[in-house]
Design a protein around this motif. Structure first.
Motif, PDB file in Angstrom:
ATOM      1  N   THR A  80      77.217  15.988  66.797  1.00 10.74           N
ATOM      2  CA  THR A  80      77.047  16.841  67.993  1.00 10.74           C
ATOM      3  C   THR A  80      78.392  17.273  68.560  1.00 10.74           C
ATOM      4  OG1 THR A  80      75.041  15.583  68.484  1.00 10.74           O
ATOM      5  CG2 THR A  80      75.912  16.964  70.257  1.00 10.74           C
ATOM      6  N   PHE A  81      79.337  16.337  68.610  1.00  4.26           N
ATOM      7  CA  PHE A  81      80.631  16.614  69.244  1.00  4.26           C
ATOM      8  C   PHE A  81      81.659  16.811  68.126  1.00  4.26           C
ATOM      9  CE2 PHE A  81      78.013  13.975  72.014  1.00  4.26           C
ATOM     10  CZ  PHE A  81      77.914  14.816  73.104  1.00  4.26           C
ATOM     11  N   VAL A  82      81.799  18.045  67.710  1.00  2.00           N
ATOM     12  CA  VAL A  82      82.545  18.291  66.472  1.00  2.00           C
ATOM     13  C   VAL A  82      83.889  19.001  66.662  1.00  2.00           C
ATOM     14  CG1 VAL A  82      80.582  18.210  64.892  1.00  2.00           C
ATOM     15  CG2 VAL A  82      81.057  20.317  66.116  1.00  2.00           C
ATOM     16  N   SER A  83      84.115  19.623  67.828  1.00  5.72           N
ATOM     17  CA  SER A  83      85.399  20.316  68.007  1.00  5.72           C
ATOM     18  C   SER A  83      86.528  19.306  67.997  1.00  5.72           C
ATOM     19  CB  SER A  83      85.472  21.036  69.352  1.00  5.72           C
ATOM     20  OG  SER A  83      84.362  21.802  69.527  1.00  5.72           O
ATOM     21  N   PRO A  84      87.694  19.671  67.435  1.00  7.42           N
ATOM     22  CA  PRO A  84      88.785  18.692  67.305  1.00  7.42           C
ATOM     23  C   PRO A  84      89.183  18.054  68.642  1.00  7.42           C
ATOM     24  CG  PRO A  84      89.343  20.786  66.240  1.00  7.42           C
ATOM     25  CD  PRO A  84      88.007  20.975  66.861  1.00  7.42           C
ATOM     26  N   ASN A  85      89.154  18.824  69.721  1.00  6.63           N
ATOM     27  CA  ASN A  85      89.580  18.245  71.005  1.00  6.63           C
ATOM     28  C   ASN A  85      88.431  18.009  71.970  1.00  6.63           C
ATOM     29  OD1 ASN A  85      92.327  17.904  70.476  1.00  6.63           O
ATOM     30  ND2 ASN A  85      92.600  20.134  70.671  1.00  6.63           N
ATOM     31  N   CYS A  86      87.243  17.905  71.424  1.00  7.07           N
ATOM     32  CA  CYS A  86      86.068  17.655  72.271  1.00  7.07           C
ATOM     33  C   CYS A  86      86.264  16.316  72.998  1.00  7.07           C
ATOM     34  CB  CYS A  86      84.822  17.612  71.389  1.00  7.07           C
ATOM     35  SG  CYS A  86      83.356  17.250  72.330  1.00  7.07           S
ATOM     36  N   ASP A  87      86.035  16.313  74.310  1.00  9.92           N
ATOM     37  CA  ASP A  87      86.322  15.112  75.107  1.00  9.92           C
ATOM     38  C   ASP A  87      85.065  14.655  75.858  1.00  9.92           C
ATOM     39  OD1 ASP A  87      87.302  13.114  76.677  1.00  9.92           O
ATOM     40  OD2 ASP A  87      89.130  14.183  77.256  1.00  9.92           O
ATOM     41  N   ILE A  88      84.320  13.784  75.224  1.00  9.22           N
ATOM     42  CA  ILE A  88      83.095  13.270  75.860  1.00  9.22           C
ATOM     43  C   ILE A  88      83.434  12.379  77.058  1.00  9.22           C
ATOM     44  CG2 ILE A  88      81.621  13.399  73.800  1.00  9.22           C
ATOM     45  CD1 ILE A  88      82.152  10.410  73.335  1.00  9.22           C
ATOM     46  N   PHE A  89      84.666  11.875  77.090  1.00 12.97           N
ATOM     47  CA  PHE A  89      85.057  10.972  78.177  1.00 12.97           C
ATOM     48  C   PHE A  89      85.391  11.761  79.444  1.00 12.97           C
ATOM     49  CE2 PHE A  89      86.380   9.159  74.026  1.00 12.97           C
ATOM     50  CZ  PHE A  89      85.335   8.256  73.906  1.00 12.97           C
ATOM     51  N   ALA A  90      85.990  12.927  79.246  1.00 17.76           N
ATOM     52  CA  ALA A  90      86.242  13.786  80.408  1.00 17.76           C
ATOM     53  C   ALA A  90      84.904  14.237  81.006  1.00 17.76           C
ATOM     54  CB  ALA A  90      87.069  14.999  79.996  1.00 17.76           C
ATOM     55  N   ALA A  91      83.896  14.385  80.143  1.00 19.69           N
ATOM     56  CA  ALA A  91      82.566  14.789  80.632  1.00 19.69           C
ATOM     57  C   ALA A  91      81.882  13.663  81.404  1.00 19.69           C
ATOM     58  CB  ALA A  91      81.696  15.221  79.450  1.00 19.69           C
ATOM     59  N   GLY A  92      82.315  12.410  81.174  1.00 21.17           N
ATOM     60  CA  GLY A  92      81.728  11.321  81.956  1.00 21.17           C
ATOM     61  C   GLY A  92      81.406  10.056  81.183  1.00 21.17           C
ATOM     62  N   ALA A  93      81.483  10.112  79.855  1.00 25.08           N
ATOM     63  CA  ALA A  93      81.189   8.896  79.078  1.00 25.08           C
ATOM     64  C   ALA A  93      82.330   7.888  79.231  1.00 25.08           C
ATOM     65  CB  ALA A  93      81.004   9.250  77.609  1.00 25.08           C
ATOM     66  N   ASP A  94      82.013   6.606  79.120  1.00 26.88           N
ATOM     67  CA  ASP A  94      83.085   5.600  79.123  1.00 26.88           C
ATOM     68  C   ASP A  94      82.829   4.508  78.087  1.00 26.88           C
ATOM     69  OD1 ASP A  94      81.007   4.464  80.464  1.00 26.88           O
ATOM     70  OD2 ASP A  94      82.119   3.971  82.282  1.00 26.88           O
ATOM     71  N   ALA A  95      81.971   4.829  77.117  1.00 28.25           N
ATOM     72  CA  ALA A  95      81.699   3.868  76.047  1.00 28.25           C
ATOM     73  C   ALA A  95      81.153   4.624  74.836  1.00 28.25           C
ATOM     74  CB  ALA A  95      80.678   2.832  76.512  1.00 28.25           C
ATOM     75  N   ILE A  96      81.391   4.064  73.664  1.00 28.18           N
ATOM     76  CA  ILE A  96      80.800   4.623  72.445  1.00 28.18           C
ATOM     77  C   ILE A  96      80.332   3.486  71.541  1.00 28.18           C
ATOM     78  CG2 ILE A  96      82.055   6.836  72.349  1.00 28.18           C
ATOM     79  CD1 ILE A  96      83.947   5.546  70.263  1.00 28.18           C
ATOM     80  N   VAL A  97      79.408   3.828  70.668  1.00 27.04           N
ATOM     81  CA  VAL A  97      79.049   2.918  69.588  1.00 27.04           C
ATOM     82  C   VAL A  97      80.002   3.209  68.440  1.00 27.04           C
ATOM     83  CG1 VAL A  97      77.284   2.420  67.835  1.00 27.04           C
ATOM     84  CG2 VAL A  97      76.628   2.688  70.239  1.00 27.04           C
ATOM     85  N   ILE A  98      80.578   2.158  67.884  1.00 31.86           N
ATOM     86  CA  ILE A  98      81.448   2.349  66.715  1.00 31.86           C
ATOM     87  C   ILE A  98      80.751   1.817  65.462  1.00 31.86           C
ATOM     88  CG2 ILE A  98      83.651   2.348  67.944  1.00 31.86           C
ATOM     89  CD1 ILE A  98      83.994  -0.606  66.864  1.00 31.86           C
ATOM     90  N   GLY A  99      81.203   2.315  64.312  1.00 28.11           N
ATOM     91  CA  GLY A  99      80.629   1.870  63.043  1.00 28.11           C
ATOM     92  C   GLY A  99      79.305   2.562  62.763  1.00 28.11           C
ATOM     93  N   ASP A 100      78.524   1.942  61.890  1.00 27.90           N
ATOM     94  CA  ASP A 100      77.266   2.562  61.477  1.00 27.90           C
ATOM     95  C   ASP A 100      76.183   2.372  62.538  1.00 27.90           C
ATOM     96  OD1 ASP A 100      78.494   3.338  59.167  1.00 27.90           O
ATOM     97  OD2 ASP A 100      77.727   1.653  57.972  1.00 27.90           O
ATOM     98  N   TYR A 101      75.185   3.263  62.467  1.00 29.58           N
ATOM     99  CA  TYR A 101      74.030   3.167  63.364  1.00 29.58           C
ATOM    100  C   TYR A 101      72.917   2.413  62.633  1.00 29.58           C
ATOM    101  CZ  TYR A 101      76.841   6.410  65.975  1.00 29.58           C
ATOM    102  OH  TYR A 101      77.877   6.978  66.651  1.00 29.58           O
ATOM    103  N   LEU A 102      71.700   2.487  63.161  1.00 24.84           N
ATOM    104  CA  LEU A 102      70.619   1.691  62.573  1.00 24.84           C
ATOM    105  C   LEU A 102      70.298   2.131  61.154  1.00 24.84           C
ATOM    106  CD1 LEU A 102      68.303   1.405  65.683  1.00 24.84           C
ATOM    107  CD2 LEU A 102      69.969  -0.244  64.821  1.00 24.84           C
ATOM    108  N   THR A 103      70.192   3.436  60.963  1.00 21.98           N
ATOM    109  CA  THR A 103      69.851   3.928  59.616  1.00 21.98           C
ATOM    110  C   THR A 103      70.770   5.057  59.172  1.00 21.98           C
ATOM    111  OG1 THR A 103      68.241   5.516  60.484  1.00 21.98           O
ATOM    112  CG2 THR A 103      67.396   3.338  59.910  1.00 21.98           C
ATOM    113  N   THR A 104      71.779   5.373  59.951  1.00 19.44           N
ATOM    114  CA  THR A 104      72.709   6.446  59.560  1.00 19.44           C
ATOM    115  C   THR A 104      74.148   5.936  59.631  1.00 19.44           C
ATOM    116  OG1 THR A 104      72.765   7.286  61.832  1.00 19.44           O
ATOM    117  CG2 THR A 104      71.228   8.371  60.317  1.00 19.44           C
ATOM    118  N   LYS A 105      74.999   6.601  58.887  1.00 18.84           N
ATOM    119  CA  LYS A 105      76.415   6.219  58.843  1.00 18.84           C
ATOM    120  C   LYS A 105      77.135   6.719  60.096  1.00 18.84           C
ATOM    121  CE  LYS A 105      77.287   4.098  54.985  1.00 18.84           C
ATOM    122  NZ  LYS A 105      77.724   2.717  55.168  1.00 18.84           N
TER     123      LYS A 105
END
Ligand code: SF4
Length: 281
Positions: free
Chosen positions: A232-257
């Motif tokens: 979803t967030f594909v632009s090189p300088n896309c900043d989900i944190f400036a939008a308000g996020a302060d955490a991410i999941v790292i590594g693989d998801y339940l059934t996707t990489k």
């Protein structure tokens, strides 16, 4: 002071073959998606993955099982896994995500060293009926109330881009707000040919707007961008944190990489943020 980004890792400890029909989920047996299926992941493998996540900077580690909810066998397995992880990683923030649960079951998880319970409302009360017919949104809300009663921290959010309207999004966000969770995961729907939901993918701009909207409604909740982030967030300088996020999941998801954790850490640093080194909830 730089904003610190919390990293969390999820571990699918019992995968697939779920009798529920959630239209967005590849683990539903109704959709016959091409995924790995197993009843119980070996506990030593779970511990290995927890250590690996911690060495990659994850402060949170989530034990996820597929299926509607907990029964005695599954509870025994999750508590065994929780105790094993806790014994080698005393500081880790341990999360369990095992579907519907009553207060007694949740207290047993807490006793085994679990800190938080994840149970997502997924979407608005009205829209949920169109994406799942085998259980109700209300039963999801009820489990979230049980989490609060049990004394565990609540992690509850959902998934965007399922074809829901803006009104549905607003209603969903209000419902999550009414629960005042410590953490809210924000997932963005990943299309899969096996899944019945064929909504148009959200644009990056729309998805950023959603993060901003959620942040405005829940100023004190940790907002964790989870599944679908990489597509979803594909632009090189896309900043989900400036939008308000302060955490991410790292590594693989339940059934996707997922992305390589090293690349995510580099991305956070490049955007000018710190990686959180301690967790407050
Ligand atoms: S979201 Fe949970 S309950 Fe629904 S199909 Fe997937 S594993 Fe089953």
């Amino acid at each position: 002071m730089k904003k610190s980004i919390f990293l969390c890792s999820i571990c699918n400890i019992s995968s697939g073959s779920c009798a529920e029909d959630c239209g967005f989920c590849t683990q539903s047996a109704h959709h016959h998606a091409d995924i790995e299926r197993y009843k119980y992941k070996p506990v030593d493998q779970i511990v290995f993955e927890a250590k690996s996540a911690a060495s990659n900077g994850a402060l949170g580690f989530c034990l996820v099982t597929s299926g509607l909810g907990l029964d005695d066998k599954k509870l025994a397995f999750v508590t065994e896994a929780a105790r094993a992880v806790r014994s080698v990683l005393p500081e880790i923030h341990l999360i369990a995500c095992n579907g519907m649960a009553n207060v007694e079951q949740l207290r047993a998880l807490k006793e085994a060293g679990v800190n938080s319970y994840n149970h997502n409302l997924e979407s608005s009360q009205a829209f949920y009926k169109t994406i799942c017919t085998t259980h109700t949104w209300e039963s999801r809300y009820e489990t979230c109330l049980h989490v609060k009663e049990s004394g565990l921290f609540l992690c509850s959010g959902g998934i965007f881009g399922l074809g829901e309207s803006k009104e549905d999004r607003a209603s969903f966000i209000e419902s999550v707000k009414s629960l005042n969770p410590e953490t809210m995961p924000l997932n963005f729907y990943i299309q899969n040919p096996a899944l019945p939901l064929k909504a148009n993918p959200l644009s990056e701009a729309e998805a950023l707007e959603i993060i901003t909207q959620v942040r405005a409604a829940l100023p004190n909740t940790r907002l964790m961008v989870a599944g679908g982030r990489e597509i979803t967030f594909v632009s090189p300088n896309c900043d989900i944190f400036a939008a308000g996020a302060d955490a991410i999941v790292i590594g693989d998801y339940l059934t996707t990489k997922g992305e390589l954790p090293k690349k995510d850490r580099e991305m956070i640093t490049r955007l000018g943020y710190d990686i959180a080194s301690s967790c407050h909830a």
